[in-house]
Design a protein around this motif. Structure first.
Motif, mmCIF file in Angstrom:
data_model
loop_
_atom_site.group_PDB
_atom_site.id
_atom_site.type_symbol
_atom_site.label_atom_id
_atom_site.label_comp_id
_atom_site.label_asym_id
_atom_site.label_seq_id
_atom_site.Cartn_x
_atom_site.Cartn_y
_atom_site.Cartn_z
ATOM 1 N N THR A 238 0.877 -1.355 0.078
ATOM 2 C CA THR A 238 0.005 0.095 -0.159
ATOM 3 C C THR A 238 0.978 1.277 -0.021
ATOM 4 O O THR A 238 1.548 1.445 0.985
ATOM 5 N N ASP A 239 0.927 1.804 -0.984
ATOM 6 C CA ASP A 239 1.717 3.111 -1.261
ATOM 7 C C ASP A 239 0.974 4.240 -1.102
ATOM 8 O O ASP A 239 0.000 4.556 -1.483
ATOM 9 N N PHE A 240 1.578 4.850 0.329
ATOM 10 C CA PHE A 240 1.005 6.271 0.707
ATOM 11 C C PHE A 240 0.997 7.385 -0.255
ATOM 12 O O PHE A 240 0.407 8.464 -0.025
ATOM 13 N N GLN A 241 1.817 7.357 -1.469
ATOM 14 C CA GLN A 241 1.761 8.312 -2.559
ATOM 15 C C GLN A 241 0.429 8.314 -3.174
ATOM 16 O O GLN A 241 0.091 9.032 -3.717
ATOM 17 N N ARG A 242 -0.185 6.933 -2.883
ATOM 18 C CA ARG A 242 -1.422 6.910 -3.789
ATOM 19 C C ARG A 242 -2.548 6.562 -2.882
ATOM 20 O O ARG A 242 -3.692 6.866 -3.397
ATOM 21 N N VAL A 243 -2.384 6.119 -1.747
ATOM 22 C CA VAL A 243 -3.459 5.685 -0.938
ATOM 23 C C VAL A 243 -3.234 6.501 0.636
ATOM 24 O O VAL A 243 -1.954 6.438 1.132
ATOM 25 N N THR A 244 -4.000 7.119 1.072
ATOM 26 C CA THR A 244 -4.134 7.780 2.397
ATOM 27 C C THR A 244 -3.930 6.873 3.465
ATOM 28 O O THR A 244 -4.586 5.844 3.494
ATOM 29 N N PRO A 245 -2.969 7.020 4.439
ATOM 30 C CA PRO A 245 -2.465 5.999 5.326
ATOM 31 C C PRO A 245 -3.684 6.139 6.271
ATOM 32 O O PRO A 245 -4.286 7.098 6.699
ATOM 33 N N LYS B 265 -2.879 0.372 12.406
ATOM 34 C CA LYS B 265 -3.040 1.480 11.944
ATOM 35 C C LYS B 265 -1.715 2.488 12.504
ATOM 36 O O LYS B 265 -1.079 1.988 13.542
ATOM 37 N N HIS C 35 10.542 9.631 4.948
ATOM 38 C CA HIS C 35 9.027 9.174 5.000
ATOM 39 C C HIS C 35 8.736 7.927 5.207
ATOM 40 O O HIS C 35 9.413 7.305 4.718
ATOM 41 N N ARG D 225 6.866 5.403 3.595
ATOM 42 C CA ARG D 225 6.246 5.495 2.223
ATOM 43 C C ARG D 225 5.007 4.434 2.026
ATOM 44 O O ARG D 225 4.185 4.678 1.282
ATOM 45 N N GLY D 226 5.053 3.323 2.607
ATOM 46 C CA GLY D 226 3.658 2.532 2.662
ATOM 47 C C GLY D 226 3.844 1.508 3.685
ATOM 48 O O GLY D 226 4.445 1.271 4.807
#
Length: 187
Positions: free
Chosen positions: A35-42, A66, A151, A153-154
């Motif tokens: 799950t890439d946090f550049q595409r999906v909100t953590p 979480k 950062h 990242r995911g």
């Protein structure tokens, strides 16, 4: 506002498929599974949220992990469904805390105890490599960091990997003895 309507599907029997159907297997690039946090909100929770409330929210939303953030929205740890079990909350109560005042921060794994994979290495790895490290360390989740940018990242999730591969992935948690032994070796 758009008014929607239901339709019968009795005469529709074909599934839409992606034009480029990628067959995923153990040799597939690891980047296809995290799950890439550049595409999906953590998914995050506040550190001061009552643990009982966080557990109920995670249960209702079918979330198992979480990131925990402070008031400045900085990551200070990670909380999993396993950290929020009654036994651990009761332990805090036995230490003198009121049940409703036990917070996520008191039960989370602090950031300093978390380990992660670097995105540079993940980009070169297969998903089999990730599964191996998850199994070797008894971890259901693994963060991915970008050390250059500092950062998070995911995240990899064993259950997400299992779903995408259509394979059971059995990750056994390391025993308490193993964790104590490993920490003694690293000291």
């Amino acid at each position: 506002m758009t008014k929607l309507a239901f339709y019968q599907i009795s005469d529709i029997d074909q599934l839409e498929q992606p034009e480029e159907h990628t067959q995923l297997d153990l040799k597939s690039p690891a980047t296809l599974f995290f799950t890439d946090f550049q595409r999906v909100t953590p998914l995050v929770t506040e550190a001061d949220m009552p643990a009982v409330q966080a557990r109920e929210l995670m249960r209702r939303t079918h979330v198992r992990m979480k990131l925990v953030v402070n008031r400045a929205n900085q990551v200070i740890g990670l909380i999993s469904a396993d950290d929020l079990i009654d036994r651990l909350i009761v332990k805090k109560v036995s230490e003198g805390h009121k049940r409703e005042e036990v917070t996520v921060e008191q039960l989370m794994t602090p950031r300093k105890e978390l380990q992660a994979l670097d995105i540079t290495a993940v980009k070169k790895a297969s998903i089999s490599d990730v599964i191996d490290i998850l199994k070797d360390n008894g971890e259901q989740h693994c963060l991915v960091i970008d050390r250059e940018k500092h950062h998070i990242r995911g995240v990899f999730s064993a259950s997400d990997i299992s779903r995408k591969l259509h394979l059971p992935i059995d990750i056994q948690e390391k025993s308490s003895f193993y964790r104590v032994f490993a920490s003694a070796l690293s000291a």
